[in-house]
Write a protein that holds these residues in place. Structure first.
Motif, mmCIF file in Angstrom:
data_model
loop_
_atom_site.group_PDB
_atom_site.id
_atom_site.type_symbol
_atom_site.label_atom_id
_atom_site.label_comp_id
_atom_site.label_asym_id
_atom_site.label_seq_id
_atom_site.Cartn_x
_atom_site.Cartn_y
_atom_site.Cartn_z
ATOM 1 N N ARG A 189 0.829 -1.217 0.000
ATOM 2 C CA ARG A 189 0.000 0.000 0.000
ATOM 3 C C ARG A 189 0.857 1.258 0.000
ATOM 4 N N PHE A 190 1.925 1.217 0.760
ATOM 5 C CA PHE A 190 2.863 2.340 0.780
ATOM 6 C C PHE A 190 3.513 2.499 -0.593
ATOM 7 N N HIS A 191 3.839 1.374 -1.223
ATOM 8 C CA HIS A 191 4.434 1.364 -2.567
ATOM 9 C C HIS A 191 3.470 2.010 -3.563
ATOM 10 N N ILE A 192 2.193 1.632 -3.497
ATOM 11 C CA ILE A 192 1.177 2.204 -4.389
ATOM 12 C C ILE A 192 1.078 3.712 -4.185
ATOM 13 N N LYS A 193 1.114 4.133 -2.923
ATOM 14 C CA LYS A 193 1.017 5.567 -2.625
ATOM 15 C C LYS A 193 2.192 6.342 -3.223
ATOM 16 N N ILE A 194 3.375 5.753 -3.184
ATOM 17 C CA ILE A 194 4.546 6.408 -3.780
ATOM 18 C C ILE A 194 4.343 6.564 -5.285
ATOM 19 N N TYR A 195 3.845 5.506 -5.936
ATOM 20 C CA TYR A 195 3.567 5.584 -7.376
ATOM 21 C C TYR A 195 2.576 6.709 -7.678
ATOM 22 N N TYR A 196 1.543 6.809 -6.861
ATOM 23 C CA TYR A 196 0.541 7.856 -7.070
ATOM 24 C C TYR A 196 1.156 9.253 -6.910
ATOM 25 N N ASN A 197 1.929 9.436 -5.847
ATOM 26 C CA ASN A 197 2.555 10.742 -5.618
ATOM 27 C C ASN A 197 3.537 11.101 -6.730
ATOM 28 N N LEU A 198 4.257 10.107 -7.230
ATOM 29 C CA LEU A 198 5.177 10.360 -8.351
ATOM 30 C C LEU A 198 4.408 10.733 -9.605
ATOM 31 N N SER A 199 3.280 10.076 -9.845
ATOM 32 C CA SER A 199 2.453 10.416 -11.004
ATOM 33 C C SER A 199 1.991 11.873 -10.919
ATOM 34 N N LYS A 200 1.557 12.306 -9.730
ATOM 35 C CA LYS A 200 1.128 13.696 -9.543
ATOM 36 C C LYS A 200 2.283 14.674 -9.765
ATOM 37 N N LEU A 201 3.445 14.322 -9.225
ATOM 38 C CA LEU A 201 4.596 15.218 -9.354
ATOM 39 C C LEU A 201 5.015 15.398 -10.806
ATOM 40 N N TYR A 202 5.107 14.291 -11.527
ATOM 41 C CA TYR A 202 5.502 14.393 -12.934
ATOM 42 C C TYR A 202 4.455 15.158 -13.749
ATOM 43 N N PHE A 203 3.192 15.028 -13.368
ATOM 44 C CA PHE A 203 2.150 15.796 -14.049
ATOM 45 C C PHE A 203 2.371 17.292 -13.844
ATOM 46 N N LEU A 204 2.705 17.673 -12.605
ATOM 47 C CA LEU A 204 2.964 19.088 -12.307
ATOM 48 C C LEU A 204 4.173 19.612 -13.071
ATOM 49 N N LEU A 205 5.101 18.705 -13.399
ATOM 50 C CA LEU A 205 6.286 19.074 -14.178
ATOM 51 C C LEU A 205 6.032 18.964 -15.684
ATOM 52 N N ASN A 206 4.771 18.706 -16.057
ATOM 53 C CA ASN A 206 4.355 18.556 -17.459
ATOM 54 C C ASN A 206 5.017 17.382 -18.174
ATOM 55 N N ASP A 207 5.514 16.429 -17.408
ATOM 56 C CA ASP A 207 6.068 15.209 -17.990
ATOM 57 C C ASP A 207 4.957 14.150 -17.956
#
Length: 284
Positions: A189-207
């Protein structure tokens, strides 16, 4: 009895627990009540069993262990509910009792929750919060990396970086967390949360490509573990990434519909309203 219980909790055989410390026969004898470990052996066993040395002493003395466990659980629930005021009051009270000896890990969780709650209550600035959280990660301590708490502290650092638009610093923190493969394999579950947060971060960076990659990784892991606790957010993030990449409308629509359905299934009304408000045109 407690060594045997903790060994089973950590999915260790007697030989795995004994490796590099003592013989399997020694562990067998300890668990059977035929002998007691020396202090040096008990210390190393405590690290492998992911508890502090004084945890065993508290078990033997029946000294406040129930209080420690209940307090830790309650504080984490308060953080999850974002009840920072109550969390701050509890931790302030604990920290004011200078003469209490409750163990390294208990002190660590009290300080972690105190810093995080202070930050969100604007009692501590961003820079001080980051510095103090980093100071809690004592890489030289024998118990470093032996407890989930170390990784939760690193996750808090990553979140605070992101909230202050320091996205690269946040990404670096998350990629450090991803390097702890053995740990993550035990905490999906912690692993999934990291994936989600990384997805959000890269979106904010327009990647958007990387954002989509991490959203898909999170969805795949959710399916693999039959856990939908973060699936609604992941599908929503996937839809946004697909929009950014100007992908096929039917694929974007399916992602948002999946997101809405999962939130509906979990009775998360606030998330359902968010999807309808922001992406309602894809739900028809």
């Amino acid at each position: 009895m407690e060594i045997k219980r903790l060994r089973k909790v950590n999915n260790l055989s007697q030989s795995q627990l004994a490796e590099g410390i003592c013989t399997q026969a020694t562990i067998s004898g300890i668990e059977a009540g035929k002998g007691y470990p020396s202090v040096d052996i008990l210390y190393i066993l405590s690290i492998r069993l992911k508890v502090t040395l004084d945890y065993f002493y508290k078990i033997l003395l029946n000294d406040a262990q129930e209080y420690i466990q209940e307090t830790e659980k309650y504080l984490e629930e308060l953080l999850k509910k974002k009840n920072y005021e109550e969390a701050f009051q509890i931790c302030s009270s604990e920290l004011s009792q200078k003469n209490r000896q409750m163990g390294y890990k208990f002190d660590q969780i009290i300080n972690w929750v105190y810093i995080v709650s202070s930050y969100y209550l604007k009692k501590m600035d961003f820079h001080s919060s980051i510095n103090k959280l980093n100071a809690l990660l004592d890489h030289s301590h024998p118990l470093y990396g032996q407890d989930f708490l170390d990784f939760k502290i690193q996750n808090s650092i990553a979140i605070i970086f992101a909230e202050n638009q320091l996205y690269q610093e946040s990404l670096e923190q998350y990629h450090i967390l991803l390097s702890y493969k053995d740990f993550l394999s035990q905490h999906f579950r912690f692993h999934i949360k990291i994936y989600y947060n990384l997805s959000k971060l890269y979106f904010l960076l327009n990647d958007y490509e990387k954002s989509l990659t991490f959203a898909n990784l999170g969805i795949k892991m959710s399916v693999l573990n039959e856990d939908i606790s973060m699936a609604g957010q992941l599908y929503f993030q996937k839809g946004m990434s697909l929009e950014g990449l100007i992908k096929d409308t039917s694929e974007i629509k399916q992602s948002y519909q999946n997101s809405f359905f999962i939130f509906q299934l979990l009775n998360r009304d606030n998330y359902m309203e968010m999807v309808k408000e922001q992406k309602g045109k894809f739900l028809v």
